[in-house]
Design a protein around this motif. Structure first.
Motif, mmCIF file in Angstrom:
data_model
loop_
_atom_site.group_PDB
_atom_site.id
_atom_site.type_symbol
_atom_site.label_atom_id
_atom_site.label_comp_id
_atom_site.label_asym_id
_atom_site.label_seq_id
_atom_site.Cartn_x
_atom_site.Cartn_y
_atom_site.Cartn_z
ATOM 1 N N VAL A 196 -5.249 29.817 -87.034
ATOM 2 C CA VAL A 196 -7.071 29.605 -87.819
ATOM 3 C C VAL A 196 -6.917 28.853 -88.549
ATOM 4 O O VAL A 196 -8.393 27.798 -88.624
ATOM 5 N N VAL A 197 -5.792 28.386 -89.238
ATOM 6 C CA VAL A 197 -5.677 27.245 -90.789
ATOM 7 C C VAL A 197 -5.752 26.490 -89.857
ATOM 8 O O VAL A 197 -6.703 25.696 -90.465
ATOM 9 N N PHE A 198 -5.076 25.645 -88.499
ATOM 10 C CA PHE A 198 -5.394 24.462 -88.058
ATOM 11 C C PHE A 198 -6.911 24.296 -86.900
ATOM 12 O O PHE A 198 -7.208 23.297 -87.339
ATOM 13 N N ALA A 220 -8.806 30.930 -92.776
ATOM 14 C CA ALA A 220 -9.840 29.605 -93.658
ATOM 15 C C ALA A 220 -9.598 29.102 -94.244
ATOM 16 O O ALA A 220 -9.875 28.259 -95.486
ATOM 17 N N ALA A 221 -9.253 30.074 -95.973
ATOM 18 C CA ALA A 221 -9.322 29.845 -97.496
ATOM 19 C C ALA A 221 -7.606 28.489 -96.919
ATOM 20 O O ALA A 221 -8.098 27.892 -98.747
ATOM 21 N N VAL A 222 -6.588 28.649 -96.082
ATOM 22 C CA VAL A 222 -5.681 27.392 -96.535
ATOM 23 C C VAL A 222 -6.783 26.246 -95.028
ATOM 24 O O VAL A 222 -6.960 25.440 -95.965
ATOM 25 N N GLY A 223 -7.387 26.219 -94.250
ATOM 26 C CA GLY A 223 -7.395 25.655 -92.957
ATOM 27 C C GLY A 223 -8.683 24.777 -93.798
ATOM 28 O O GLY A 223 -8.386 23.608 -94.032
ATOM 29 N N VAL A 224 -9.595 25.319 -94.985
ATOM 30 C CA VAL A 224 -10.971 24.871 -95.145
ATOM 31 C C VAL A 224 -10.191 23.125 -95.797
ATOM 32 O O VAL A 224 -10.471 22.064 -96.472
ATOM 33 N N PRO A 225 -9.834 23.945 -97.419
ATOM 34 C CA PRO A 225 -8.971 22.496 -98.414
ATOM 35 C C PRO A 225 -8.612 21.763 -97.406
ATOM 36 O O PRO A 225 -8.214 20.420 -97.708
ATOM 37 N N LEU A 226 -7.415 21.951 -96.246
ATOM 38 C CA LEU A 226 -6.514 21.666 -95.880
ATOM 39 C C LEU A 226 -7.862 20.284 -94.584
ATOM 40 O O LEU A 226 -7.070 18.995 -95.045
ATOM 41 N N LEU A 275 -18.395 27.057 -93.461
ATOM 42 C CA LEU A 275 -16.589 26.810 -92.352
ATOM 43 C C LEU A 275 -15.874 27.391 -92.802
ATOM 44 O O LEU A 275 -15.363 28.116 -91.822
ATOM 45 N N ALA A 276 -15.864 28.744 -93.766
ATOM 46 C CA ALA A 276 -14.644 29.562 -93.999
ATOM 47 C C ALA A 276 -15.194 30.849 -92.987
ATOM 48 O O ALA A 276 -14.017 31.031 -92.263
ATOM 49 N N LEU A 277 -16.308 30.892 -92.980
ATOM 50 C CA LEU A 277 -16.437 31.792 -91.808
ATOM 51 C C LEU A 277 -16.466 32.120 -90.994
ATOM 52 O O LEU A 277 -16.125 32.121 -89.531
ATOM 53 N N ALA A 278 -16.771 30.746 -90.593
ATOM 54 C CA ALA A 278 -16.033 29.606 -89.002
ATOM 55 C C ALA A 278 -14.710 30.619 -88.596
ATOM 56 O O ALA A 278 -14.610 31.170 -87.478
ATOM 57 N N GLY A 279 -14.112 29.458 -89.037
ATOM 58 C CA GLY A 279 -12.873 30.378 -89.404
ATOM 59 C C GLY A 279 -12.391 31.970 -88.981
ATOM 60 O O GLY A 279 -11.716 32.377 -88.154
ATOM 61 N N THR A 280 -12.655 32.607 -89.635
ATOM 62 C CA THR A 280 -12.468 34.007 -89.506
ATOM 63 C C THR A 280 -13.079 34.546 -87.998
ATOM 64 O O THR A 280 -13.078 35.309 -87.444
ATOM 65 N N CYS A 299 -11.268 25.660 -79.226
ATOM 66 C CA CYS A 299 -10.414 26.925 -78.152
ATOM 67 C C CYS A 299 -8.742 27.171 -78.245
ATOM 68 O O CYS A 299 -8.524 28.512 -77.785
ATOM 69 N N VAL A 300 -8.121 26.327 -78.402
ATOM 70 C CA VAL A 300 -6.959 25.708 -78.523
ATOM 71 C C VAL A 300 -6.475 27.159 -79.834
ATOM 72 O O VAL A 300 -5.961 27.990 -80.136
ATOM 73 N N ALA A 301 -7.406 26.659 -81.140
ATOM 74 C CA ALA A 301 -6.857 27.874 -82.341
ATOM 75 C C ALA A 301 -7.542 29.164 -82.105
ATOM 76 O O ALA A 301 -6.407 30.181 -81.914
ATOM 77 N N GLY A 302 -8.554 29.559 -80.946
ATOM 78 C CA GLY A 302 -8.775 30.884 -80.417
ATOM 79 C C GLY A 302 -7.037 31.545 -79.162
ATOM 80 O O GLY A 302 -7.717 32.407 -78.425
ATOM 81 N N LEU A 303 -6.946 30.792 -78.518
ATOM 82 C CA LEU A 303 -6.016 30.857 -77.997
ATOM 83 C C LEU A 303 -5.253 31.577 -78.269
ATOM 84 O O LEU A 303 -4.212 32.274 -78.084
ATOM 85 N N GLY A 304 -5.048 30.486 -79.100
ATOM 86 C CA GLY A 304 -3.861 30.890 -80.127
ATOM 87 C C GLY A 304 -3.599 32.454 -80.927
ATOM 88 O O GLY A 304 -2.206 33.085 -81.247
ATOM 89 N N VAL A 305 -4.920 32.599 -81.659
ATOM 90 C CA VAL A 305 -5.276 34.060 -81.880
ATOM 91 C C VAL A 305 -4.818 35.051 -80.999
ATOM 92 O O VAL A 305 -4.294 35.758 -81.178
ATOM 93 N N LEU A 306 -5.563 34.491 -79.639
ATOM 94 C CA LEU A 306 -5.600 35.527 -77.811
ATOM 95 C C LEU A 306 -3.886 35.888 -77.861
ATOM 96 O O LEU A 306 -3.297 36.850 -77.579
ATOM 97 N N GLY A 307 -3.295 34.362 -78.216
ATOM 98 C CA GLY A 307 -1.033 34.645 -77.570
ATOM 99 C C GLY A 307 -0.911 36.061 -78.830
ATOM 100 O O GLY A 307 0.487 36.293 -78.594
#
Length: 533
Positions: free
Chosen positions: A176-178, A460-466, A502-507, A410-418
């Motif tokens: 989710v961060v990336f 999301a809290a870490v990914g947005v500042p990154l 954007l934070a909500l989008a990460g979640t 899509c890759v992030a979604g696959l990471g969560v799926l994995g």
């Protein structure tokens, strides 16, 4: 290059994360099989080789498909790039394919070997007895605390799950961060490019007179006499809706250090409201002052506060640089000053276009109609149409940004799926018990995505500042490669509402990645789940 490197690094990190998560999950759910292999005499090294080979077979097929897809996606983008630069057709080199394939298979082999070696060191009896329930005591306190919260029971059970498998939760959060960082960076980069194009157009005027667009067009601007220019100024001022106006005249000068002629835009009136984005200093206010874009200042070896000599029609005119403006037209090689500054050097210099700002509530179309009637005898007209001078490179980069951002999401979604698939498979007996006690399929669908919400919020809290940091660094680097310094208006494009979205989008990415295994868990019959070993 900074743009491509940023997306490339994000993509590599996410690819490694997804591959590692999937392979680690596959090995983790096969501990019982590893125990069987050891029981029949396999050594830890043989177990490692078996699992590395098992992981490499589908990885090899996927790598081949990925290379083909990458070539197909690269063809239109490289064609657009070649068209912008006017070069020959571009393609992906062979060594790129070799490095990508070798790197991907290497990551798969190393991850599988590391996970299998850890399991291979277990005693056979321990590997055979490893169940799908979490280690005793792990996550119990979190589950007890979640049970006290005023939440539906499936939601509470799901929120407590990350504490039972912290390593798997960390992998989900990393995905989710990336993913959030990629979206934040992509959205910001597109908005920054839009700000640069807007700064290029200087489109703040409500109505323009004399040319179709802002009155700074250049060689195409019509030549008018001083008497006609004075009549136009009076006609514009006579309109009841006119708030303020300025005129523009175009000439050319030579500047020491700059090759060839440099376009000079001379303004009759205060043009500070005309849509110019100041990088440093201020807009010109008096005779003898000028502002310029960074490339022209660099060519002249000058900076804000220095005095520069412009040679106009053989006459030297000394101007003091009071500001640095963002301007990309003519490669940034333009100088902006006042008409009175050049009056002695170019007596024939006359205004050829006018920019008009209307009072709030004024009908622009009605004003244009009235001005057309007044200016018709003078051979000039007015328009309220905004001139848009886009950029081929900006359009190509916008398309690439959208495509690459979508791919990384899509890759992030696959990471969560994995991460969620092995977790759901591991706890299927537990879900069977819940189903036997009355949990409905709908509640099961709620339980599984709820388990990734904490990881999604943290990610999301870490990914947005990154993403904000990457956007700032990359955008500034892109400006430097073009010889430009960018103002804060180009860099600070993420407002508070956008950041919250954007934070909500990460979640949301985390929840969407968990929906597929949630649907599978909801469809499994209770008896089947309880019989699962």
């Amino acid at each position: 290059m900074p743009f491509l490197v940023a997306f490339g690094v994000l993509g590599l990190f996410m690819a490694v994360l997804v591959v590692g998560s999937v392979v680690a999950g596959a090995v983790g759910t096969g501990l019982r099989r590893i125990g069987v292999l050891k029981a029949v005499g396999c050594t830890p090294a043989q177990v490692v080789r078996a699992y590395a080979a098992q992981a490499l077979l589908p990885a090899a097929v996927a790598t081949a498909l990925g290379l083909v897809a990458g070539h197909l996606l690269a063809v239109p983008l490289l064609a657009d790039t070649a068209q912008v630069y006017g070069g020959a057709g571009l393609g992906v080199t062979v060594w790129t394919d070799v490095v990508v394939a070798g790197g991907t298979l290497g990551v798969v082999a190393l991850t599988a070997a590391a996970c299998a070696w850890r399991a291979g060191r277990l005693r056979s009896v321990d590997a055979l007895s490893v169940g799908r329930a979490p280690t005793a005591g792990r996550g119990r306190r979190a589950a007890a605390l979640a049970a006290r919260l005023p939440l539906p029971r499936p939601v509470g059970l799901g929120l407590a799950r990350p504490f039972a498998r912290p390593a798997r939760t960390a992998a989900t959060a990393a995905a989710v961060v990336f993913g959030t960082a990629a979206v934040t960076f992509g959205v910001g980069l597109s908005a920054s490019l839009g700000e640069v194009v807007a700064a290029r157009n200087h489109n703040a005027a409500d109505v323009t007179v004399g040319v179709q667009g802002p009155a700074t067009r250049g060689p195409g601007a019509p030549t008018v006499s001083a008497r006609t220019a004075s009549a136009v100024t009076r006609a514009v001022a006579a309109q009841p809706g006119t708030r303020r106006q300025y005129g523009t005249a175009l000439t050319e000068a030579t500047v020491a250090g700059a090759s060839g002629g440099v376009p000079v835009l001379a303004y009759d009136g205060d043009a500070s409201w005309g849509g110019f984005r100041m990088v440093a200093g201020r807009w010109l206010r008096a005779e003898g002052e000028a502002v310029a874009a960074p490339p022209s200042l660099t060519a002249a070896g000058a900076e804000v506060g220095d005095t520069v000599t412009l040679t106009v029609r053989g006459t030297a005119v000394r101007v003091r640089i009071v500001g640095e403006v963002l301007d990309t037209s003519e490669g940034g090689m333009r100088v902006f000053t006042d008409v009175s500054t050049l009056g002695a050097a170019d007596p024939d210099l006359t205004v050829s276009g006018w920019a008009v700002e209307l009072k709030p509530g004024t009908d622009a179309d009605a004003c244009v109609t009235a001005l057309d009637r007044a200016l018709e005898p003078l051979g000039l007209g007015a328009t309220s149409t905004k001139y848009v001078n886009g950029s081929d490179m900006a359009r190509v980069m916008d398309a690439m940004t959208a495509l690459l951002t979508l791919m990384l999401v899509c890759v992030a979604g696959l990471g969560v799926l994995g991460a969620v698939v092995p977790d759901t498979h591991e706890r299927i007996r537990e879900l069977g018990v819940h189903k036997a006690l009355g949990m409905t399929p709908r509640q099961t669908v709620v339980l599984v995505p709820a388990s990734v919400v904490p990881a999604g919020l943290v990610g999301a809290a870490v990914g947005v500042p990154l993403g904000l940091s990457v956007h700032g660094v990359v955008t500034r680097a892109m400006g430097r490669t073009a010889g430009l310094r960018l103002p804060e208006s180009v860099l600070s494009v993420h407002g508070a509402p956008l950041l919250a979205l954007l934070a909500l989008a990460g979640t949301a990415v985390a929840v969407l990645g968990a929906l597929l295994p949630a649907g599978w868990a909801a469809r499994v019959r209770t008896a089947t789940a309880l019989r699962t070993e």
